[in-house]
Scaffold this active site. Sequence first.
Site: not given
Ligand code: NAD
Length: 479
Positions: A173, A226-227, A231, A248, A282, A329, A380
């Site tokens: 996804k 993701g965030s 997470g 991550e 990130c 954002q 962040e």
């Molecule tokens: P996000 O957490 O909003 O979304 C990430 C993914 O999770 C998306 O596909 C989203 O649709 C999905 N998601 C959202 N709610 C969910 C749920 N309830 N159940 C399952 N999946 C769900 O993050 P974002 O805004 O897409 O990305 C930005 C964040 O990602 C920032 O915090 C950034 O630091 C982080 N990031 C981390 C790394 C790393 O390797 N540490 C790399 C890139 C981005």
Amino acid sequence: MSEVKRNLIAGKWSDYTQSKSNKNPANVTDIIGEYALGSEKDVNLAVEAAQQAFQNWANASPQVRHDLLDSVGNLMAARSQEIGTILAREEGKSLAEATGETMRASQVFKFFAGEALRMTGDNIASIRPNINIDVTREPLGVVGIITPWNFPIAIPAWKIAPALAFGNCVVMKPADLTPACAHIIAELFVECGAPDGVFNLVMGRGSVVGEAMLNHPDIAAITFTGSVETGKHIALKCVETGKKFQLEMGGKNPMVILDDADLDVAVAACVSGAFYSTGQRCTAPSRFIVQKGIHDAFVSRMKQEMSKLTVGDPLDSNVNIGPVVDERQLKSNLAYVELAKQEADEVFGGEQLELEAQGFYQKPALFIGTTNDMRINREEIFGPCASVIKVKDYEEALKVANDTDFGLAAGICTQSLKYATKFKRQSEAGMVMVNLPTAGVDYHVPFGGRKGSSYGAREQGQYAIEFYTIVKTAYTFAG
Ligand code: NAD
């Protein structure tokens, strides 16, 4: 209107009931395409297809797995300009960065093609006579992949490629903001003759598709980037449903600049690290921790170099920094700039830019005269914003660098071997850079952080096998 791009389930482009327009953040009148929004039913069908494909894929010769991943990598490289252009249009990073990211994804596929052939095990002498012990690795089953929007082709690649290389099947996804790159990956799998069900794509909302994946009993593992907020939710759900998981998440990465730093090197690392890709990495450094002797010269050079950055359409080769990914954002970034006006002594840049095209443009921002306890230094921001924190010496710099909930990447600029060596050992981050930007990593070595930034096994390189396989210990009596 163009044809709706569909989900890939069991090797077929599947029916859909809902779809969403994918808009270019540099110009919202530019529609990249219409993409299906998946449902719980789609997830169920995708998991079923992946499960059905699993035994054959897991038992296939590693050469078969190698060849598929290698072909996807080759095709991706051959089409990197075209894919990079779509990536730049849907995510907003510059064309050079977007093409570079596509090439990186291609390298990742080719690296893990090789890893499929290099799977090894151990043969260990038993403590009992005439008994042999084999320790081997086996795939987990169906792996669920949930990715963010900021590296829409590289992050999926570094999750899909090891999952498949080691014999798992995948349900992926992508972020709802960036379905185009994920769809291209699915197209490449079809073009390269992937067996039906080995790779399944379900685009759509986190609250629908993501939740359905977390709830599905037949998904063995979830790999997530993701965030922090999402997470944490995923972690709880995976514990509840007994899934292996890997997270991550965010960063608030420090970059220490000591008095003896080469100012050119330090400023170049800070400018490119913090502001390229619109700061939406990130690993971007967002806290510049600067020793007092070099502080004023650093700030003045940063302002000079930041003034030279051109913000605009990522497809224009003169542009260094594209738009923020979307309106939400941008609003969040601008709110942090307002907060910085209260917290910091000075705010340089950070304004919203109105250009001819209707996009989400913002000037890079530097918050000067800040302390590490301020909200701008604890949370962040995930935009083109960084702070300067003045410190007395290395010891104070180290303390400030480590005083954060995150621990993804950290950097130091110094010509001192002693302090570079100490920092590599004493930093509480997963990745440490000396005289380099914190953002920008190799693909054949481990990637990941500590504390609130990461959870579980490392990604990438040879370490990736840890997450995507389970170990079996087999005893044989040969007396
Ligand atoms: P996000 O957490 O909003 O979304 C990430 C993914 O999770 C998306 O596909 C989203 O649709 C999905 N998601 C959202 N709610 C969910 C749920 N309830 N159940 C399952 N999946 C769900 O993050 P974002 O805004 O897409 O990305 C930005 C964040 O990602 C920032 O915090 C950034 O630091 C982080 N990031 C981390 C790394 C790393 O390797 N540490 C790399 C890139 C981005």
